[in-house]
Write a protein that holds these residues in place. Structure first.
Motif, PDB file in Angstrom:
ATOM      1  N   GLU A  83      38.689  48.833  38.475  1.00 48.34           N
ATOM      2  CA  GLU A  83      38.122  50.127  38.105  1.00 48.34           C
ATOM      3  C   GLU A  83      38.559  50.496  36.696  1.00 48.34           C
ATOM      4  OE1 GLU A  83      37.993  54.693  39.772  1.00 48.34           O
ATOM      5  OE2 GLU A  83      38.859  53.116  41.002  1.00 48.34           O
ATOM      6  N   ILE A  84      37.567  50.727  35.835  1.00 48.73           N
ATOM      7  CA  ILE A  84      37.818  51.051  34.440  1.00 48.73           C
ATOM      8  C   ILE A  84      37.895  52.564  34.313  1.00 48.73           C
ATOM      9  CG2 ILE A  84      36.933  50.838  32.096  1.00 48.73           C
ATOM     10  CD1 ILE A  84      35.341  48.392  33.181  1.00 48.73           C
ATOM     11  N   GLY A  85      38.900  53.057  33.614  1.00 49.97           N
ATOM     12  CA  GLY A  85      39.096  54.493  33.505  1.00 49.97           C
ATOM     13  C   GLY A  85      38.217  55.165  32.485  1.00 49.97           C
ATOM     14  N   THR A  86      38.017  54.548  31.365  1.00 45.92           N
ATOM     15  CA  THR A  86      37.198  55.166  30.336  1.00 45.92           C
ATOM     16  C   THR A  86      35.809  54.565  30.385  1.00 45.92           C
ATOM     17  OG1 THR A  86      37.881  53.507  28.730  1.00 45.92           O
ATOM     18  CG2 THR A  86      39.174  55.532  28.819  1.00 45.92           C
ATOM     19  N   PHE A  87      34.875  55.283  29.833  1.00 44.67           N
ATOM     20  CA  PHE A  87      33.519  54.768  29.807  1.00 44.67           C
ATOM     21  C   PHE A  87      33.460  53.614  28.820  1.00 44.67           C
ATOM     22  CE2 PHE A  87      29.103  54.675  28.334  1.00 44.67           C
ATOM     23  CZ  PHE A  87      28.497  54.460  29.549  1.00 44.67           C
ATOM     24  N   ILE A  91      28.935  45.798  27.930  1.00 41.77           N
ATOM     25  CA  ILE A  91      28.581  45.310  29.261  1.00 41.77           C
ATOM     26  C   ILE A  91      29.746  44.496  29.836  1.00 41.77           C
ATOM     27  CG2 ILE A  91      27.005  43.803  30.521  1.00 41.77           C
ATOM     28  CD1 ILE A  91      24.875  44.565  28.461  1.00 41.77           C
ATOM     29  N   PRO A  92      30.208  44.848  31.068  1.00 45.61           N
ATOM     30  CA  PRO A  92      31.283  44.071  31.684  1.00 45.61           C
ATOM     31  C   PRO A  92      30.812  42.666  32.029  1.00 45.61           C
ATOM     32  CG  PRO A  92      30.946  46.155  32.826  1.00 45.61           C
ATOM     33  CD  PRO A  92      29.830  46.002  31.865  1.00 45.61           C
ATOM     34  N   ILE A 139      45.984  39.917  35.466  1.00 45.76           N
ATOM     35  CA  ILE A 139      44.587  40.294  35.693  1.00 45.76           C
ATOM     36  C   ILE A 139      43.938  40.467  34.331  1.00 45.76           C
ATOM     37  CG2 ILE A 139      43.049  42.045  36.654  1.00 45.76           C
ATOM     38  CD1 ILE A 139      45.252  42.558  38.750  1.00 45.76           C
ATOM     39  N   SER A 140      42.791  39.834  34.160  1.00 45.32           N
ATOM     40  CA  SER A 140      42.096  39.836  32.876  1.00 45.32           C
ATOM     41  C   SER A 140      40.692  40.413  33.053  1.00 45.32           C
ATOM     42  CB  SER A 140      42.017  38.407  32.337  1.00 45.32           C
ATOM     43  OG  SER A 140      41.307  38.379  31.135  1.00 45.32           O
ATOM     44  N   TYR A 141      40.352  41.395  32.219  1.00 38.86           N
ATOM     45  CA  TYR A 141      39.021  41.996  32.224  1.00 38.86           C
ATOM     46  C   TYR A 141      38.328  41.646  30.919  1.00 38.86           C
ATOM     47  CZ  TYR A 141      35.448  45.499  31.413  1.00 38.86           C
ATOM     48  OH  TYR A 141      34.264  46.119  31.095  1.00 38.86           O
ATOM     49  N   THR A 142      37.068  41.210  31.011  1.00 40.11           N
ATOM     50  CA  THR A 142      36.314  40.816  29.832  1.00 40.11           C
ATOM     51  C   THR A 142      34.993  41.567  29.778  1.00 40.11           C
ATOM     52  OG1 THR A 142      37.262  38.597  29.965  1.00 40.11           O
ATOM     53  CG2 THR A 142      35.308  38.856  28.588  1.00 40.11           C
ATOM     54  N   ASN A 149      44.196  41.645  28.965  1.00 44.64           N
ATOM     55  CA  ASN A 149      45.054  41.035  29.974  1.00 44.64           C
ATOM     56  C   ASN A 149      46.142  42.008  30.392  1.00 44.64           C
ATOM     57  OD1 ASN A 149      43.696  38.554  29.853  1.00 44.64           O
ATOM     58  ND2 ASN A 149      44.928  37.917  28.106  1.00 44.64           N
ATOM     59  N   PHE A 150      46.399  42.075  31.697  1.00 42.50           N
ATOM     60  CA  PHE A 150      47.476  42.885  32.239  1.00 42.50           C
ATOM     61  C   PHE A 150      48.395  41.989  33.045  1.00 42.50           C
ATOM     62  CE2 PHE A 150      44.096  46.015  31.714  1.00 42.50           C
ATOM     63  CZ  PHE A 150      44.769  47.017  31.024  1.00 42.50           C
ATOM     64  N   GLN A 151      49.608  41.783  32.540  1.00 44.15           N
ATOM     65  CA  GLN A 151      50.634  41.039  33.261  1.00 44.15           C
ATOM     66  C   GLN A 151      51.306  42.027  34.210  1.00 44.15           C
ATOM     67  OE1 GLN A 151      51.776  37.735  33.088  1.00 44.15           O
ATOM     68  NE2 GLN A 151      53.165  38.284  34.739  1.00 44.15           N
ATOM     69  N   LEU A 152      51.206  41.784  35.517  1.00 42.61           N
ATOM     70  CA  LEU A 152      51.809  42.693  36.486  1.00 42.61           C
ATOM     71  C   LEU A 152      53.315  42.501  36.512  1.00 42.61           C
ATOM     72  CD1 LEU A 152      49.327  42.416  39.500  1.00 42.61           C
ATOM     73  CD2 LEU A 152      49.273  43.997  37.586  1.00 42.61           C
ATOM     74  N   ASN A 153      54.038  43.613  36.554  1.00 46.43           N
ATOM     75  CA  ASN A 153      55.488  43.515  36.669  1.00 46.43           C
ATOM     76  C   ASN A 153      55.849  43.226  38.128  1.00 46.43           C
ATOM     77  OD1 ASN A 153      55.493  46.012  38.061  1.00 46.43           O
ATOM     78  ND2 ASN A 153      55.784  47.153  36.160  1.00 46.43           N
ATOM     79  N   ALA A 154      57.133  43.080  38.422  1.00 46.66           N
ATOM     80  CA  ALA A 154      57.565  42.694  39.772  1.00 46.66           C
ATOM     81  C   ALA A 154      57.164  43.728  40.812  1.00 46.66           C
ATOM     82  CB  ALA A 154      59.073  42.486  39.794  1.00 46.66           C
TER      83      ALA A 154
END
Length: 182
Positions: A83-87, A91-92, A139-142, A149-154
């Motif tokens: 889910e993207i927070g900003t508009f 195009i995803p 998790i990577s969104y393009t 890219n979002f590297q999840l912490n522990a």
């Protein structure tokens, strides 16, 4: 003048009382039989990946899981929702998941343009145990313009794994629905 004002006030209160009494007994809401149910859906809690002031969880982007079970066959399909927070004006294109050292390009199944943009991607059955085993998840969104890219912490990784295992238990423990066709 004061007498007319009080009479008007009393009559308006009486009128309001009559409206409330007459509306409370009406049959405005009628229960109708539900349509034939073909699937069951369960959704996990979300995990927001950005921090506000490096301490408080942000609002978006967030990820969560969804499971759909076909009531006829019993087959369960799992999805990762981003889910993207900003508009986002671009195009995803899709979402990728890095588990350990391996990248998985997820098949985009839906893009929902409502209050926020939600990209739904299918998870293959062999990915579910890998999500539960890996401590290094990215998790990577393009979109057409960039890749984020979002590297999840522990803590986020543990919450993601817990949410998935709870979702699997919930959808697997639900009894099959009895479909009565008339």
């Amino acid at each position: 003048m004061e007498r007319i004002f009080s009479f008007t006030r009393i009559s308006s209160i009486f009128l309001l009382f009559l409206v409330l009494v007459s509306c409370s007994g009406s049959k405005a809401f009628v229960v109708t039989p539900e349509p034939t149910l073909e699937q069951q859906t369960a959704i996990s809690k979300d995990i927001c990946m950005q921090k506000y002031l490096w301490l408080f969880p942000g609002k978006r982007p967030c990820v969560y899981f969804k499971a759909e079970r076909d009531n006829g066959t019993g087959a369960v399909t799992y999805f990762l929702l981003y889910e993207i927070g900003t508009f986002d004006v671009d195009i995803p294109i899709g979402v990728s998941l890095k588990l350990g050292d391996t990248w998985y390009n997820l098949k985009k199944t839906n893009t929902d343009y409502s209050d926020t943009i939600i990209v739904t991607s299918a998870l293959t059955p062999d990915m579910l145990p890998k999500i539960g085993e890996n401590q290094n998840i990215t998790i990577s969104y393009t979109n057409r313009r960039e890749t984020i890219n979002f590297q999840l912490n522990a803590d986020q990784t543990t919450k993601l794994q817990t949410n998935l295992s709870k979702l699997i238990r919930v959808i697997e423990s639900e009894p099959k629905l009895n479909i009565n066709k008339r």
